[in-house]
Write a protein that holds these residues in place. Structure first.
Motif, mmCIF file in Angstrom:
data_model
loop_
_atom_site.group_PDB
_atom_site.id
_atom_site.type_symbol
_atom_site.label_atom_id
_atom_site.label_comp_id
_atom_site.label_asym_id
_atom_site.label_seq_id
_atom_site.Cartn_x
_atom_site.Cartn_y
_atom_site.Cartn_z
ATOM 1 N N ASP A 192 0.833 -1.208 0.000
ATOM 2 C CA ASP A 192 0.000 0.000 0.000
ATOM 3 C C ASP A 192 0.867 1.257 0.000
ATOM 4 O O ASP A 192 0.579 2.223 -0.704
ATOM 5 C CB ASP A 192 -0.922 0.026 1.214
ATOM 6 N N GLU A 193 1.923 1.224 0.799
ATOM 7 C CA GLU A 193 2.813 2.379 0.841
ATOM 8 C C GLU A 193 3.524 2.557 -0.498
ATOM 9 O O GLU A 193 3.666 3.679 -0.995
ATOM 10 C CB GLU A 193 3.838 2.202 1.964
ATOM 11 N N LEU A 194 3.956 1.462 -1.097
ATOM 12 C CA LEU A 194 4.617 1.544 -2.398
ATOM 13 C C LEU A 194 3.661 2.062 -3.467
ATOM 14 O O LEU A 194 4.053 2.842 -4.332
ATOM 15 C CB LEU A 194 5.164 0.174 -2.796
ATOM 16 N N LEU A 195 2.417 1.632 -3.378
ATOM 17 C CA LEU A 195 1.412 2.109 -4.326
ATOM 18 C C LEU A 195 1.218 3.623 -4.197
ATOM 19 O O LEU A 195 1.089 4.328 -5.197
ATOM 20 C CB LEU A 195 0.094 1.374 -4.081
ATOM 21 N N TYR A 196 1.253 4.108 -2.966
ATOM 22 C CA TYR A 196 1.150 5.553 -2.745
ATOM 23 C C TYR A 196 2.290 6.273 -3.456
ATOM 24 O O TYR A 196 2.068 7.283 -4.142
ATOM 25 C CB TYR A 196 1.184 5.858 -1.244
ATOM 26 N N TRP A 197 3.513 5.753 -3.324
ATOM 27 C CA TRP A 197 4.666 6.423 -3.936
ATOM 28 C C TRP A 197 4.622 6.352 -5.463
ATOM 29 O O TRP A 197 5.033 7.286 -6.148
ATOM 30 C CB TRP A 197 5.972 5.852 -3.391
ATOM 31 N N VAL A 198 4.116 5.251 -5.998
ATOM 32 C CA VAL A 198 3.985 5.149 -7.451
ATOM 33 C C VAL A 198 2.923 6.132 -7.946
ATOM 34 O O VAL A 198 3.092 6.775 -8.991
ATOM 35 C CB VAL A 198 3.664 3.702 -7.884
ATOM 36 N N GLU A 199 1.846 6.284 -7.190
ATOM 37 C CA GLU A 199 0.838 7.275 -7.548
ATOM 38 C C GLU A 199 1.416 8.682 -7.513
ATOM 39 O O GLU A 199 1.089 9.518 -8.364
ATOM 40 C CB GLU A 199 -0.365 7.169 -6.611
ATOM 41 N N GLU A 200 2.282 8.942 -6.544
ATOM 42 C CA GLU A 200 2.953 10.243 -6.483
ATOM 43 C C GLU A 200 3.815 10.474 -7.731
ATOM 44 O O GLU A 200 3.886 11.595 -8.242
ATOM 45 C CB GLU A 200 3.832 10.346 -5.232
ATOM 46 N N CYS A 201 4.448 9.411 -8.193
ATOM 47 C CA CYS A 201 5.238 9.531 -9.432
ATOM 48 C C CYS A 201 4.344 9.917 -10.607
ATOM 49 O O CYS A 201 4.726 10.718 -11.458
ATOM 50 C CB CYS A 201 5.953 8.211 -9.741
ATOM 51 N N MET A 202 3.141 9.348 -10.642
ATOM 52 C CA MET A 202 2.216 9.670 -11.727
ATOM 53 C C MET A 202 1.713 11.111 -11.614
ATOM 54 O O MET A 202 1.585 11.807 -12.615
ATOM 55 C CB MET A 202 1.050 8.685 -11.738
ATOM 56 N N VAL A 203 1.424 11.551 -10.384
ATOM 57 C CA VAL A 203 0.946 12.915 -10.178
ATOM 58 C C VAL A 203 2.017 13.923 -10.596
ATOM 59 O O VAL A 203 1.710 14.947 -11.212
ATOM 60 C CB VAL A 203 0.548 13.122 -8.696
#
Length: 125
Positions: free
Chosen positions: A33-44
């Motif tokens: 879940d934490e990694l998914l958050y960081w990947v989403e931040e990369c997309m943003v």
């Protein structure tokens, strides 16, 4: 006597540390879940590739989730593709988490009252 107590406490602390560090499916789900958050931040932030520090953490989670997932990741570092692989890892980890937990132990409530009712039922007949 005091030395024995210290040794018992050391043993307890050592056991507690290893238990907290164990890679359980639930802990891996939290990490994913934490990694998914960081990947989403990369997309943003419109980053074209996922940073290396994130890929190394991701590889550990993928390896524990399913043996084929690190191979699927390969050299792929685009955030949208990495996100799909994380979703697959979470599905595998959810399955592992459900299977790792057995059924709960049933705690008999009001056991004495139940025993008394059974004795009364036997004595009436």
């Amino acid at each position: 006597m005091l030395q024995r107590t210290i040794e018992e406490q050391d043993l307890h602390f050592k056991w507690h540390r290893t238990r907290n560090r164990a890679m359980t499916p639930r802990r891996l789900l939290r990490e994913s879940d934490e990694l998914l958050y960081w990947v989403e931040e990369c997309m943003v932030r419109e980053m074209r590739i996922v940073p290396g520090w994130l890929v190394s953490r991701l590889t550990v989670v993928l390896r524990h989730a399913h043996p084929d997932l690190p191979g699927r990741l390969g050299r792929e570092r685009r955030p949208d593709q990495v996100m799909e692989i994380i979703y697959d890892a979470q599905a595998a980890l959810m399955d592992q988490a459900c299977r790792s937990r057995g059924p709960a132990e049933v705690i008999p409530l009001f056991a004495r009252a139940r025993q008394r009712q059974l004795r009364e039922a036997v004595s009436v007949t």
